[in-house]
Enzyme design. Structure first.
Site, short mmCIF file in Angstrom:
data_model
loop_
_atom_site.label_atom_id
_atom_site.label_comp_id
_atom_site.label_asym_id
_atom_site.label_seq_id
_atom_site.Cartn_x
_atom_site.Cartn_y
_atom_site.Cartn_z
N ASN A 76 44.13 37.85 37.64
CA ASN A 76 44.70 38.21 38.94
C ASN A 76 44.63 37.06 39.95
O ASN A 76 43.78 36.20 39.81
CB ASN A 76 43.91 39.40 39.52
CG ASN A 76 44.46 40.72 39.03
OD1 ASN A 76 45.67 40.92 38.99
ND2 ASN A 76 43.56 41.64 38.69
N ARG A 120 37.58 40.93 40.66
CA ARG A 120 37.31 41.44 42.01
C ARG A 120 35.90 42.02 42.13
O ARG A 120 35.36 42.55 41.19
CB ARG A 120 38.26 42.59 42.32
CG ARG A 120 39.67 42.20 42.45
CD ARG A 120 40.56 43.42 42.23
NE ARG A 120 40.71 44.23 43.41
CZ ARG A 120 41.34 45.39 43.43
NH1 ARG A 120 41.88 45.89 42.33
NH2 ARG A 120 41.46 46.06 44.54
N HIS A 151 51.65 43.80 40.73
CA HIS A 151 50.39 44.49 40.37
C HIS A 151 49.48 44.46 41.60
O HIS A 151 48.66 43.57 41.77
CB HIS A 151 49.73 43.77 39.20
CG HIS A 151 48.47 44.44 38.74
ND1 HIS A 151 48.40 45.77 38.46
CD2 HIS A 151 47.23 43.93 38.50
CE1 HIS A 151 47.17 46.07 38.06
NE2 HIS A 151 46.44 44.97 38.09
N GLY A 158 35.15 37.34 28.87
CA GLY A 158 34.45 38.32 29.70
C GLY A 158 34.84 39.73 29.28
O GLY A 158 35.20 39.98 28.12
N ARG A 209 47.63 54.59 33.85
CA ARG A 209 46.85 55.33 34.87
C ARG A 209 47.66 56.52 35.37
O ARG A 209 47.16 57.64 35.44
CB ARG A 209 46.48 54.38 36.02
CG ARG A 209 45.38 53.42 35.63
CD ARG A 209 44.97 52.49 36.75
NE ARG A 209 43.81 51.71 36.33
CZ ARG A 209 43.59 50.45 36.66
NH1 ARG A 209 44.45 49.79 37.43
NH2 ARG A 209 42.51 49.82 36.24
N ASN A 253 41.45 31.07 41.13
CA ASN A 253 42.05 31.34 39.82
C ASN A 253 43.27 30.45 39.55
O ASN A 253 43.56 30.15 38.39
CB ASN A 253 42.40 32.84 39.69
CG ASN A 253 41.16 33.67 39.39
OD1 ASN A 253 40.09 33.12 39.11
ND2 ASN A 253 41.28 34.98 39.45
P1 NAI Z 1 34.95 38.61 33.66
O1 NAI Z 1 34.27 37.95 34.80
O2 NAI Z 1 34.21 39.62 32.88
O3 NAI Z 1 35.47 37.49 32.63
C1 NAI Z 1 36.09 36.32 33.02
C2 NAI Z 1 35.64 35.23 32.07
O4 NAI Z 1 36.39 34.06 32.34
C3 NAI Z 1 34.17 34.87 32.20
O5 NAI Z 1 33.50 35.05 30.98
C4 NAI Z 1 34.19 33.39 32.60
O6 NAI Z 1 33.13 32.65 32.07
C5 NAI Z 1 35.54 32.97 32.02
N1 NAI Z 1 36.06 31.74 32.59
C6 NAI Z 1 36.01 31.30 33.87
N2 NAI Z 1 36.59 30.09 33.95
C7 NAI Z 1 37.05 29.77 32.72
C8 NAI Z 1 37.74 28.67 32.17
N3 NAI Z 1 38.10 27.62 32.93
N4 NAI Z 1 38.02 28.68 30.86
C9 NAI Z 1 37.67 29.72 30.07
N5 NAI Z 1 37.01 30.80 30.53
C10 NAI Z 1 36.70 30.82 31.84
O7 NAI Z 1 36.30 39.22 34.25
P2 NAI Z 1 37.25 40.32 33.54
O8 NAI Z 1 36.84 41.65 33.97
O9 NAI Z 1 37.36 40.02 32.11
O10 NAI Z 1 38.64 39.98 34.28
C11 NAI Z 1 39.28 38.76 34.04
C12 NAI Z 1 40.49 38.60 34.95
O11 NAI Z 1 41.47 39.58 34.62
C13 NAI Z 1 40.20 38.79 36.44
O12 NAI Z 1 40.98 37.89 37.21
C14 NAI Z 1 40.67 40.22 36.70
O13 NAI Z 1 41.01 40.45 38.05
C15 NAI Z 1 41.88 40.28 35.80
N6 NAI Z 1 42.30 41.61 35.42
C16 NAI Z 1 43.64 41.85 35.45
C17 NAI Z 1 44.15 43.05 35.05
C18 NAI Z 1 45.62 43.27 35.05
O14 NAI Z 1 46.05 44.41 35.01
N7 NAI Z 1 46.43 42.23 35.04
C19 NAI Z 1 43.26 44.14 34.61
C20 NAI Z 1 41.86 43.78 34.58
C21 NAI Z 1 41.41 42.54 34.98
C1 2OP Z 2 42.99 46.54 37.68
O1 2OP Z 2 44.05 47.03 38.09
C2 2OP Z 2 41.52 44.64 38.20
O2 2OP Z 2 43.86 44.41 38.29
C3 2OP Z 2 42.81 45.06 37.67
O3 2OP Z 2 42.06 47.25 37.24
#
Ligand code: NAI
Ligand code: 2OP
Length: 307
Positions: free
Chosen positions: A119, A81, A174, A9, A150, A94
């Site tokens: 997350n 989110r 986080h 994603g 940030r 998740n």
């Molecule tokens: P997104 O929705 O764009 O991508 C998530 C992808 O995971 C999707 O393409 C989906 O098809 C795929 N997916 C779902 N189940 C799966 C599985 N079983 N196996 C393989 N792929 C699978 O979301 P995005 O924006 O990429 O965020 C992903 C995660 O990262 C979210 O939980 C988000 O909250 C988290 N995040 C954490 C951050 C941090 O600072 N730790 C920062 C930004 C996002």
């Molecule tokens: C962030 O801080 C979604 O955890 C992610 O942007």
């Protein structure tokens, strides 16, 4: 060297692109459950290689065979989110996804280092540690570099100086209870409290804590990915180049900062073995108490995990 990115994603695809652009490894494998999507994205990225001038190969897959023998695995799979949701609202779904993903990752790459991104971050890192059975130095979470970036970006705007000269440190979970440490922030070595009044620093701390939410409410669909993917890439670079960077990452704590049996953002030394050391900086009573509040929040979420 090979890096796999599970979840193609927003964060996953940008991370793959950044790693390839920097030629940090020989091969990046992108995995997602959506048929054709990781294949299409990785092919598109690879077709940019002649223009950008990188030789890192990119492969997409809906399975894990191609990930076999990965040195580093980045996990971004799962739900993100939506406006009005907290990171904690993602916990149950998740946990299911990460449990399944980590089993498959470890079956194919038993020696890999795992960087969790999904997350709620500190809880998903715990799920990965439990399910993989890996030593804790090989499982970590990305959040502190993003939260610190940030903070640094807001200080740069406030002072109208280059981001390059700003050093800072954000610890803790986080989430809204994260602990920015203005006392440890400097601008070209000058302590931040000497350059900005307390109320301005307080406003920057508040904006940093709400930084993820600010992007979510602007985007309306999904959450941040440019800064998060840059942060993950910095971790991958430190590991693949064994550069021993000191970076804030979510690490498994066993007594450090008086905290036990949870993942929290702390300064670590990152090298080819993963987390090679956890650094303990001195905290005053107020900072320690804020860290404890953050730890209590992470612990309360851990109690909801059913593996
Ligand atoms: P997104 O929705 O764009 O991508 C998530 C992808 O995971 C999707 O393409 C989906 O098809 C795929 N997916 C779902 N189940 C799966 C599985 N079983 N196996 C393989 N792929 C699978 O979301 P995005 O924006 O990429 O965020 C992903 C995660 O990262 C979210 O939980 C988000 O909250 C988290 N995040 C954490 C951050 C941090 O600072 N730790 C920062 C930004 C996002
Ligand atoms: C962030 O801080 C979604 O955890 C992610 O942007």
């Amino acid at each position: 060297m090979k890096v796999s990115v599970i979840g193609a994603g927003h964060v996953g695809e940008m991370t793959a692109m950044r790693i390839a652009n920097k030629e940090l490894v020989d091969e990046v494998v992108l995995v997602d459950i959506i048929e054709g999507m990781p294949q299409g994205k990785s092919l598109d990225m690879w077709e940019s290689a002649p223009v950008e001038g990188f030789d890192t190969k990119l492969t997409g897959s809906n399975g894990y065979e191609e990930t076999a023998g990965s040195d580093v695995t980045i996990i971004t799979a799962g739900l993100a989110r939506k406006p009005g949701m907290s990171r904690d609202d993602l916990l149950a779904k998740n946990t299911e996804i990460i449990t399944d993903v980590v089993r498959k990752v470890t079956d194919h790459s038993p020696e890999t280092i795992i960087i969790m991104v999904t997350n709620p971050l500190d809880v998903m890192a715990y799920v990965a540690l439990e399910v993989s059975g890996f030593e804790s130095h090989r499982v970590m979470g990305m959040a502190g570099i993003l939260d610190t970036a940030r903070f640094r970006s807001f200080v740069a705007l406030e002072l109208d100086v280059s981001v390059r000269d700003i050093q800072a440190m954000v610890l803790g979970g986080h989430g809204d209870t994260m602990v920015p440490l203005p006392r440890y922030a400097t601008v070209a070595g000058i302590p931040l409290p000497d350059l900005l009044p307390q109320d301005t620093i307080d406003a920057i701390v508040k904006r940093t804590r709400g930084g993820g939410g600010e992007i979510v409410s602007l985007l309306k669909e999904g959450s941040a990915y440019y800064a998060p993917s840059a942060a993950v890439t910095e971790m991958v670079e430190a590991i693949t180049r064994d550069s021993k960077r000191i970076l804030p990452c979510a690490a498994w704590l066993t007594g450090e900062y008086g905290l036990n049996d949870l993942f929290m953002g702390v300064p670590v030394k990152l090298g080819s073995r993963g987390i090679e050391e956890i650094l303990e900086v001195e905290l005053n009573d107020q900072e320690q108490s804020a860290l404890q509040t953050s730890a209590d929040h992470v612990k309360s979420n851990l109690e909801k995990v059913d593996l």
